[in-house]
Every structure is written in C-alpha cells, then in structure tokens.
Design an enzyme around this catalytic site. Structure first.
Site, PDB file in Angstrom:
ATOM      1  CG  HIS A  25      67.450  87.802  46.359  1.00 24.64           C
ATOM      2  ND1 HIS A  25      68.108  86.598  46.212  1.00 24.64           N
ATOM      3  CD2 HIS A  25      66.703  87.977  45.237  1.00 24.64           C
ATOM      4  CE1 HIS A  25      67.781  86.093  45.050  1.00 24.64           C
ATOM      5  NE2 HIS A  25      66.926  86.891  44.431  1.00 24.64           N
ATOM      6  CG  ASP A  85      61.367  92.514  41.402  1.00 24.04           C
ATOM      7  OD1 ASP A  85      61.492  92.600  40.170  1.00 24.04           O
ATOM      8  OD2 ASP A  85      61.243  91.439  42.004  1.00 24.04           O
TER       9      ASP A  85
HETATM   10  N1  CMC Z   1      60.959  93.749  54.554  1.00 25.27           N
HETATM   11  C1  CMC Z   1      61.058  93.575  55.891  1.00 25.27           C
HETATM   12  N2  CMC Z   1      61.621  92.491  56.456  1.00 25.27           N
HETATM   13  C2  CMC Z   1      62.086  91.529  55.635  1.00 25.27           C
HETATM   14  C3  CMC Z   1      62.022  91.650  54.238  1.00 25.27           C
HETATM   15  C4  CMC Z   1      61.430  92.810  53.696  1.00 25.27           C
HETATM   16  N3  CMC Z   1      61.353  92.982  52.387  1.00 25.27           N
HETATM   17  N4  CMC Z   1      62.557  90.544  53.684  1.00 25.27           N
HETATM   18  C5  CMC Z   1      62.939  89.759  54.676  1.00 25.27           C
HETATM   19  N5  CMC Z   1      62.672  90.352  55.876  1.00 25.27           N
HETATM   20  C6  CMC Z   1      62.990  89.826  57.193  1.00 25.27           C
HETATM   21  C7  CMC Z   1      62.021  88.724  57.587  1.00 25.27           C
HETATM   22  O1  CMC Z   1      60.932  89.235  58.313  1.00 25.27           O
HETATM   23  C8  CMC Z   1      62.890  87.827  58.408  1.00 25.27           C
HETATM   24  O2  CMC Z   1      63.009  88.380  59.712  1.00 25.27           O
HETATM   25  P1  CMC Z   1      63.176  87.404  60.996  1.00 25.27           P
HETATM   26  O3  CMC Z   1      64.443  86.633  60.774  1.00 25.27           O
HETATM   27  O4  CMC Z   1      63.234  88.356  62.133  1.00 25.27           O
HETATM   28  O5  CMC Z   1      61.960  86.526  61.003  1.00 25.27           O
HETATM   29  C9  CMC Z   1      64.265  87.922  57.733  1.00 25.27           C
HETATM   30  O6  CMC Z   1      64.282  89.207  57.097  1.00 25.27           O
HETATM   31  C10 CMC Z   1      64.537  86.835  56.715  1.00 25.27           C
HETATM   32  O7  CMC Z   1      63.420  86.772  55.837  1.00 25.27           O
HETATM   33  P2  CMC Z   1      62.884  85.454  55.159  1.00 25.27           P
HETATM   34  O8  CMC Z   1      61.490  85.671  54.705  1.00 25.27           O
HETATM   35  O9  CMC Z   1      63.183  84.298  56.060  1.00 25.27           O
HETATM   36  O10 CMC Z   1      63.867  85.366  53.911  1.00 25.27           O
HETATM   37  P3  CMC Z   1      63.630  84.514  52.613  1.00 25.27           P
HETATM   38  O11 CMC Z   1      64.969  84.245  52.059  1.00 25.27           O
HETATM   39  O12 CMC Z   1      62.736  83.360  52.878  1.00 25.27           O
HETATM   40  O13 CMC Z   1      62.813  85.524  51.673  1.00 25.27           O
HETATM   41  C11 CMC Z   1      62.275  87.162  50.079  1.00 25.27           C
HETATM   42  C12 CMC Z   1      63.358  86.236  50.627  1.00 25.27           C
HETATM   43  C13 CMC Z   1      62.759  87.793  48.766  1.00 25.27           C
HETATM   44  C14 CMC Z   1      61.014  86.355  49.748  1.00 25.27           C
HETATM   45  C15 CMC Z   1      61.960  88.253  51.128  1.00 25.27           C
HETATM   46  O14 CMC Z   1      63.112  89.025  51.377  1.00 25.27           O
HETATM   47  C16 CMC Z   1      60.791  89.139  50.712  1.00 25.27           C
HETATM   48  O15 CMC Z   1      59.636  88.789  50.945  1.00 25.27           O
HETATM   49  N6  CMC Z   1      61.074  90.333  50.052  1.00 25.27           N
HETATM   50  C17 CMC Z   1      60.031  91.150  49.537  1.00 25.27           C
HETATM   51  C18 CMC Z   1      59.557  90.573  48.205  1.00 25.27           C
HETATM   52  C19 CMC Z   1      60.546  90.810  47.104  1.00 25.27           C
HETATM   53  O16 CMC Z   1      61.082  91.897  46.925  1.00 25.27           O
HETATM   54  N7  CMC Z   1      60.772  89.756  46.288  1.00 25.27           N
HETATM   55  C20 CMC Z   1      61.606  89.850  45.094  1.00 25.27           C
HETATM   56  C21 CMC Z   1      62.799  88.964  45.128  1.00 25.27           C
HETATM   57  S1  CMC Z   1      63.954  89.363  43.806  1.00 25.27           S
HETATM   58  C22 CMC Z   1      63.130  88.896  42.362  1.00 25.27           C
HETATM   59  C23 CMC Z   1      63.012  87.440  42.189  1.00 25.27           C
HETATM   60  O17 CMC Z   1      64.051  86.745  42.203  1.00 25.27           O
HETATM   61  O18 CMC Z   1      61.895  86.954  42.018  1.00 25.27           O
END
Ligand code: CMC
Length: 430
Positions: free
Chosen positions: A306, A364
């Site tokens: 998140h 989720d």
């Molecule tokens: N699985 C594997 N690696 C992950 C995941 C994951 N679910 N989420 C983040 N990472 C890694 C990502 O690859 C990155 O690694 P690095 O720093 O080595 O490049 C690091 O963690 C940070 O990720 P980010 O994408 O920069 O983080 P963000 O804050 O931009 O994204 C997120 C947050 C929720 C979009 C992301 O964690 C994700 O895609 N999760 C899966 C989708 C999900 O479950 N979304 C629901 C969110 S809660 C409901 C809502 O509020 O809508």
C-alpha cells in the site's frame, strides 16, 4: 511555540515558506507562492510528498496502521456502529444522536428508488459488459435525471444530491448485477436496513421468498464501513479534481468510479481473488512468491502493499475476521482459496523481500474470499467498493465545495518535449 519556517534556495536566492501543522500527522511546507517567488514548480509524480488539500475527514497513520474517520478508530466503528452512522459521521463530522440517526436513515431510505426511466439505460449495455462499465455510465447519467440537485452553489441541493447518491448506489449496483446475470430487477425494500436491502435486491427473485440472513447482512454492512473513506487516494483525488471545476456531484462520482476501477486501486479485490484461484493450491505458493520478487516479471502479489500503510492495513485485520464469520455462518469448513490466502500471507510476512519493503496484506487480500462466499461474482467486487466509497467521495467533495478558499485544481508539469518549431508542409516531410 515559535512559528516554523522552511528555507529554500533557488536561483541564488533564499525563499522562506510557512510550515503548517495538522492536528496529527506530518506537517506541510506551504509552497503555494513558490512559482511566483522563484519561477519554479515542485516535481512530485505520484504525489508521494504532496498534500493536495486540507481535510478534517479521515486520517491514516501508515506506519502505525491506524485509520480514523473524524477521529474515531475504524475498529470501533466496525465493531459498534453501522454503515449509515459512519456515513453521517463522515458527512457531518460527528456521530449522530438517536433523533439525528433516525432522521438520516429515513431520509436515505426515502431516496432508494431510481427514476423508472433509468432502468432503460441498462438494456443499452451488452449483457457481458463489466458491471463497473455500467456503473460509470449509469451513475454519470444521474445528472440527466435529477436536475433539482445539480446546483452546487445551493447547500440544500448539495445535501439532496449527497443523500440521493448514498441511497441510490445500492439500487444501481444491484441492477447492474441483475442485468448481468439476466434476472429481473428487484425494487428496494424500505423496511430493510441498508445492507439487508442491498442483499435482497441482489439475491431475491420474484418467484420465491428470500430471507436475508442477519449475520451476512451485518458482515456486508461492516464491509461497507471498512471501505467508506480513505483520505486522498486516487479516486477521491479524482472526485476532488473533477469537482474543483464546478462539475455536478453525480458527474464527479462517476469520475471517481472510473478511477477506482483500476487494478492498482479498487480493482485489486477482483485481481486478488483471481490470483488466489490461479495459484489454486498451497504447494504452488513458492512459485508465485518467486515471481512477485522477480524484477523482470511484472507479476505482483495482489492484495499486498500500500502507498500509505507500511504496516498491517487495519481494515485487512477486520476483513479477515469477517471472512471467518461469513464462512462459519455458511458452514463452509474448507475453502481452498482461504487456505492459499492464509499460507501466502504467512510466507510473505516472513520473507525478506516483503519484510524489507514493508509489504503487508491490504483490505483487498481477504475481501474477495468474503464477497465470493456472500454470493457475488468477482466482477462485482469493485462495484461493492464503489458503493461503499461513495459516501467518502461525497464527504470530500462537499468539504472542498464548502471551503471558501477552493480554486480549480490545475497541476503543472516538467515539459520535456520539443521546444517551439515551424510547421512542415506534408510534401516536405520525411
Ligand atoms: N508484490 C510484489 N512487490 C511489490 C508489491 C506487490 N504487491 N507492491 C509493491 N511491491 C514492490 C515494488 O516492486 C517496489 O519494489 P522496488 O522498490 O524494488 O522497485 C516496491 O515494492 C514499492 O512499490 P511501488 O509500486 O513503488 O509502491 P506504490 O506505493 O507506488 O504502490 C500499490 C502501492 C498498492 C499500488 C502496490 O503495492 C501494488 O501494486 N499492490 C498490488 C495491488 C493492490 O493490492 N492494490 C490495492 C491497494 S489497497 C486498496 C485501495 O486503496 O485501492
């Protein structure tokens, strides 16, 4: 306490900016005059360090894993309150007393039906349309039916529009579902409470009696509470930005629904359940954990991670409890997907990659298993999220519209395209 300032050097000059403190949470540097002072913009794609507004509605402490609606912890609201009480709280700032609650429930209940002509909208969609596509269209169309609540300058019209959306969203969501599965629409029943009425509209059929199970209705209501608001996330910011131009509230909420649909946001519950089904059995988990960690593989563990929570999402904890309650009530002793989810969570929480990046289950992760057990197909999951989040969007929209300092949202950019160049006639182009 001495007034705090932040100094910033640009173009050989010193600029000083006021630091503003909230009641809790990080302070902000007010750089709104930076461009005027220095001719420079700040650059923050993804808004990771930018507060886009001032708000009194919802607070998240991502490190602690805390979520407060108007100061009240989500756990207490979910355990002791109901969804319409949370709606009142989010909209008006305080928990209602008995009289206020009864009046609010009555007013919401009074607005549950939709204009009969709206039902014709549904038949314009293909039966296999994603229900979120239908939601974007039909909710946007509300502004074509309720002309008497689109003047955003009139507080009474704003209030009626707010009640209408909270009241009609379950009706529209249930109709999207019924249309999708080819069953007749079921009208709202005002003798049922909000969640029970929604389950009734989704699962009743004209040819037999349908009795709403109170345990499942309570679970549904709690799921709505958990999703009701989440401060300035992507869809809420979309609603605020759309509303900042003066667009009517129905159009703004339709914009929020469109944004919520994406798999990184509200679409993650559908994606999480699809992922658990794809994994299928506990012995395949290591393969998927390895894929999630592989930089060359776009696969991510859906329902994990998140932007704000760097700790267990408090909503996920309550959702996990609700999952067990629902499965228990339905007598589902072994759900292979629940086994996969629990084992996956255990493995990920002990894996160096997830620990180091502070990736924890979010709401989720368990919601899909619960919603499926309640009888919803996966493509309805995000619709339910939109239904519940509508009150948060409206509360945030209302707060923005009622703020006298509100201006149209207009982000700037770092332009990296061509500088000015002359038009080339087509005969001279290569
Ligand atoms: N699985 C594997 N690696 C992950 C995941 C994951 N679910 N989420 C983040 N990472 C890694 C990502 O690859 C990155 O690694 P690095 O720093 O080595 O490049 C690091 O963690 C940070 O990720 P980010 O994408 O920069 O983080 P963000 O804050 O931009 O994204 C997120 C947050 C929720 C979009 C992301 O964690 C994700 O895609 N999760 C899966 C989708 C999900 O479950 N979304 C629901 C969110 S809660 C409901 C809502 O509020 O809508």
């Amino acid at each position: 306490m001495a007034e705090q300032k932040a100094d910033f050097q640009a173009g050989g000059k010193n600029h000083t900016y006021e630091i503003k403190d909230g009641t809790i949470g990080p302070s902000v540097v007010d750089i709104s005059s930076l461009y005027k002072d220095s001719g420079m913009f700040t650059y923050d794609p993804g808004f990771t360090s930018t507060a886009s507004c001032e708000s009194k509605i919802t607070y998240i402490d991502g490190d602690e894993g805390t979520l407060l609606y108007r100061g009240y912890p989500i756990e207490q609201l979910a355990d002791h309150g109901d969804f319409l009480e949370s709606c009142y709280l989010l909209l008006y700032g305080e928990l209602p007393n008995k009289m206020e609650k009864d009046d609010f429930v009555n007013r919401v209940t009074y607005h549950t039906m939709i204009h009969e002509q709206m039902s014709k909208f549904f038949s314009g969609f293909r039966r296999d349309a994603h229900p979120m596509a239908v939601m974007v269209g039909v909710v946007g169309a509300l502004s074509a039916f309720y002309h008497d609540s689109t003047d955003i300058a009139d507080p009474h019209q704003r209030m009626i529009a707010s009640l209408r959306m909270i009241a009609k969203m379950p009706t529209i969501a249930a109709m999207a579902y019924k249309y999708h599965i080819g069953q007749p629409f079921v009208y709202p029943r005002n003798d049922l409470d909000y969640a029970a009425n929604f389950l009734h509209m989704c699962f009743a059929v004209p040819c037999e009696d349908y009795k709403v199970n109170p345990v499942l209705a309570r679970a549904m209501d709690r799921i709505f509470i958990l999703h009701a608001d989440h401060e300035q996330n992507a869809s809420t910011s979309t609603v605020r930005l759309a509303g900042s131009s003066g667009a009517n509230p129905f159009a703004c909420i339709a914009a929020g629904i469109a944004c919520l649909w994406g798999p990184a946001h509200g679409g993650a519950n559908e994606a999480a359940l699809n992922m658990l089904s794809e994994i299928g059995s506990v012995d395949r988990i290591p393969e998927y954990i390895a894929r999630a960690k592989d930089k060359n593989d776009p696969f991510r563990l859906m329902g994990f991670g998140h932007r704000v929570y760097k700790n267990y999402d408090p909503r996920a904890r309550i959702m996990q409890k609700t999952t067990h309650e629902v499965l228990g009530e339905l007598g589902i002793k072994d759900d292979p997907l629940l086994d996969v989810a629990m084992e996956l969570e255990k493995i990920a929480l002990n894996d160096e990659y997830f620990v180091q990046k502070k990736l924890y289950p979010n709401i989720d992760f368990y919601s899909g298993i619960t919603l499926r057990a309640l009888g919803f197909p996966t493509n309805m999951f995000t619709v339910l999220f939109a239904l519940a989040r509508t009150v948060g969007w409206i509360a945030q929209w209302k707060e923005m519209v009622e703020d006298p300092s509100q201006r149209i949202g207009r982000p700037r950019q770092l332009y990296t395209g061509y500088p000015q160049r002359d038009y080339v006639p087509i005969t001279q182009r290569r």
